[in-house]
Write a protein that holds these residues in place. Sequence first.
Motif, PDB file in Angstrom:
ATOM      1  N   MET A   1      -8.133 108.771  46.986  1.00 19.11           N
ATOM      2  CA  MET A   1      -6.852 108.099  46.910  1.00 19.11           C
ATOM      3  C   MET A   1      -6.048 108.364  48.176  1.00 19.11           C
ATOM      4  N   THR A   2      -4.988 107.669  48.349  1.00 21.36           N
ATOM      5  CA  THR A   2      -4.248 107.737  49.599  1.00 21.36           C
ATOM      6  C   THR A   2      -3.022 108.623  49.492  1.00 21.36           C
ATOM      7  N   PHE A   3      -1.827 108.072  49.315  1.00 22.24           N
ATOM      8  CA  PHE A   3      -0.666 108.944  49.268  1.00 22.24           C
ATOM      9  C   PHE A   3       0.295 108.503  48.172  1.00 22.24           C
ATOM     10  N   SER A   4       1.072 109.475  47.708  1.00 15.94           N
ATOM     11  CA  SER A   4       1.956 109.252  46.574  1.00 15.94           C
ATOM     12  C   SER A   4       3.152 110.186  46.675  1.00 15.94           C
ATOM     13  N   LEU A   5       4.185 109.863  45.901  1.00 14.06           N
ATOM     14  CA  LEU A   5       5.338 110.753  45.789  1.00 14.06           C
ATOM     15  C   LEU A   5       5.784 110.820  44.343  1.00 14.06           C
ATOM     16  N   CYS A   6       6.302 111.990  43.966  1.00 14.19           N
ATOM     17  CA  CYS A   6       6.854 112.229  42.637  1.00 14.19           C
ATOM     18  C   CYS A   6       8.272 112.755  42.818  1.00 14.19           C
ATOM     19  N   VAL A   7       9.215 112.254  42.027  1.00 14.57           N
ATOM     20  CA  VAL A   7      10.616 112.618  42.254  1.00 14.57           C
ATOM     21  C   VAL A   7      11.329 112.876  40.931  1.00 14.57           C
ATOM     22  N   ARG A   8      12.419 113.636  41.027  1.00 11.98           N
ATOM     23  CA  ARG A   8      13.289 113.930  39.901  1.00 11.98           C
ATOM     24  C   ARG A   8      14.736 113.698  40.334  1.00 11.98           C
ATOM     25  N   GLU A   9      15.515 113.027  39.481  1.00 14.11           N
ATOM     26  CA  GLU A   9      16.925 112.780  39.769  1.00 14.11           C
ATOM     27  C   GLU A   9      17.764 113.069  38.532  1.00 14.11           C
ATOM     28  N   ALA A  10      18.866 113.759  38.721  1.00  9.00           N
ATOM     29  CA  ALA A  10      19.841 113.962  37.648  1.00  9.00           C
ATOM     30  C   ALA A  10      20.887 112.853  37.723  1.00  9.00           C
ATOM     31  N   PHE A  11      21.382 112.417  36.565  1.00  5.16           N
ATOM     32  CA  PHE A  11      22.427 111.394  36.540  1.00  5.16           C
ATOM     33  C   PHE A  11      23.197 111.489  35.233  1.00  5.16           C
ATOM     34  N   ARG A  12      24.314 110.791  35.183  1.00  9.05           N
ATOM     35  CA  ARG A  12      25.122 110.701  33.966  1.00  9.05           C
ATOM     36  C   ARG A  12      25.139 109.256  33.491  1.00  9.05           C
ATOM     37  N   ASP A  13      25.064 109.072  32.175  1.00  8.38           N
ATOM     38  CA  ASP A  13      25.131 107.720  31.636  1.00  8.38           C
ATOM     39  C   ASP A  13      26.591 107.282  31.518  1.00  8.38           C
ATOM     40  N   GLY A  14      26.808 106.113  30.951  1.00  5.42           N
ATOM     41  CA  GLY A  14      28.153 105.569  30.871  1.00  5.42           C
ATOM     42  C   GLY A  14      29.127 106.408  30.086  1.00  5.42           C
ATOM     43  N   SER A  15      28.629 107.247  29.180  1.00  5.49           N
ATOM     44  CA  SER A  15      29.499 108.110  28.383  1.00  5.49           C
ATOM     45  C   SER A  15      29.672 109.487  29.009  1.00  5.49           C
ATOM     46  N   GLY A  16      29.072 109.693  30.176  1.00 10.52           N
ATOM     47  CA  GLY A  16      29.188 110.970  30.856  1.00 10.52           C
ATOM     48  C   GLY A  16      28.137 111.991  30.481  1.00 10.52           C
ATOM     49  N   GLU A  17      27.202 111.622  29.614  1.00 12.25           N
ATOM     50  CA  GLU A  17      26.154 112.562  29.206  1.00 12.25           C
ATOM     51  C   GLU A  17      25.135 112.740  30.324  1.00 12.25           C
ATOM     52  N   ARG A  18      24.692 113.978  30.548  1.00 12.71           N
ATOM     53  CA  ARG A  18      23.755 114.282  31.623  1.00 12.71           C
ATOM     54  C   ARG A  18      22.325 113.916  31.217  1.00 12.71           C
ATOM     55  N   HIS A  19      21.606 113.323  32.153  1.00 11.63           N
ATOM     56  CA  HIS A  19      20.208 112.949  31.945  1.00 11.63           C
ATOM     57  C   HIS A  19      19.432 113.189  33.227  1.00 11.63           C
ATOM     58  N   ARG A  20      18.130 112.967  33.147  1.00 15.86           N
ATOM     59  CA  ARG A  20      17.316 112.966  34.358  1.00 15.86           C
ATOM     60  C   ARG A  20      16.331 111.808  34.286  1.00 15.86           C
ATOM     61  N   GLU A 113       6.697 119.589  49.815  1.00 14.61           N
ATOM     62  CA  GLU A 113       7.560 119.777  48.650  1.00 14.61           C
ATOM     63  C   GLU A 113       9.012 119.881  49.096  1.00 14.61           C
ATOM     64  N   GLY A 114       9.905 119.201  48.368  1.00 11.53           N
ATOM     65  CA  GLY A 114      11.334 119.357  48.533  1.00 11.53           C
ATOM     66  C   GLY A 114      11.927 119.878  47.242  1.00 11.53           C
ATOM     67  N   GLU A 115      13.237 119.936  47.174  1.00  8.24           N
ATOM     68  CA  GLU A 115      13.870 120.453  45.970  1.00  8.24           C
ATOM     69  C   GLU A 115      13.571 119.591  44.757  1.00  8.24           C
ATOM     70  N   ASN A 116      13.513 118.278  44.956  1.00  8.90           N
ATOM     71  CA  ASN A 116      13.324 117.344  43.847  1.00  8.90           C
ATOM     72  C   ASN A 116      12.220 116.332  44.102  1.00  8.90           C
ATOM     73  N   VAL A 117      11.346 116.593  45.061  1.00  7.04           N
ATOM     74  CA  VAL A 117      10.332 115.608  45.425  1.00  7.04           C
ATOM     75  C   VAL A 117       9.078 116.311  45.927  1.00  7.04           C
ATOM     76  N   THR A 118       7.924 115.742  45.602  1.00  6.09           N
ATOM     77  CA  THR A 118       6.650 116.154  46.191  1.00  6.09           C
ATOM     78  C   THR A 118       5.963 114.920  46.745  1.00  6.09           C
ATOM     79  N   VAL A 119       5.265 115.093  47.849  1.00  8.34           N
ATOM     80  CA  VAL A 119       4.519 114.009  48.492  1.00  8.34           C
ATOM     81  C   VAL A 119       3.156 114.564  48.869  1.00  8.34           C
ATOM     82  N   ALA A 120       2.102 113.788  48.673  1.00  3.09           N
ATOM     83  CA  ALA A 120       0.762 114.279  48.992  1.00  3.09           C
ATOM     84  C   ALA A 120      -0.154 113.109  49.311  1.00  3.09           C
ATOM     85  N   GLY A 121      -1.210 113.402  50.072  1.00  6.26           N
ATOM     86  CA  GLY A 121      -2.171 112.353  50.378  1.00  6.26           C
ATOM     87  C   GLY A 121      -3.426 112.888  51.024  1.00  6.26           C
ATOM     88  N   THR A 122      -4.453 112.062  51.026  1.00  3.27           N
ATOM     89  CA  THR A 122      -5.717 112.351  51.690  1.00  3.27           C
ATOM     90  C   THR A 122      -6.091 111.159  52.558  1.00  3.27           C
TER      91      THR A 122
END
Length: 225
Positions: A1-20, A113-122
């Motif tokens: 396979m070639t290359f890919s990235l995986c990420v994580r993000e925190a956010f709040r919905d319309g009511s202010g509740e925290r999600h990812r 690797e970053g705080e919220n992201v990984t990237v890898a490839g061959t």
Amino acid sequence: MTFSLCVREAFRDGSGERHRRLGVAVTTPLPGVGRLCPYASEDAAIAVQSHVDAELGERAMSYLADGLAIDDALGGLLCADDARERRQIHGVDGEDTFAHTGADCPGWAGHREGENVTVAGTHLEGPSVLERTRRAYESHAHGEDPLASRLVDALAAGREAGGDSRTELSVGSAALLVASTREYDPIAPYSHDLRVDATETPIEDLRETYENARRGYEDVLERYA
């Protein structure tokens, strides 16, 4: 396979509740990458590549759903895997990151690797592919555009930096998955699980597929809301 990235993000919905939200995107100069490589749920996003074993990805997601940390889940699976030096696997869970590139992965192979992201490839042209992919995502993390769109942009940046070195291969594929801890409207995820299985222009076609999916969702809302 070639290359890919995986990420994580925190956010709040319309009511202010925290999600990812968690997302993964991948491209390769081989057909059908979306069936084998990317996995995403509200628990984690991972990519399994190089000497691919779909069972490895499925078991990893099962362990993560049971509450294992990503390092324990993926690290434990690799410790028991005789082919671990030919594997490349990376990803994010709700808190941490993990990346492994076996010593026997083909061509130029590596990860970042970053705080919220990984990237890898061959089989890459070099480390600049991973660095450009990561920078492209991080420069627009939590941006106004949906995560699916920004994942495609990051793949495009990696391709512009050289991408896969196997230029003799003419038919490739690309895929993306996005999941969230927020419960979606049943018809909303049209653009969160997309793949292009066999094409000469996988990233461009994944972009077009995303745009069409989003337009189709907007049409549904306009006509039947």
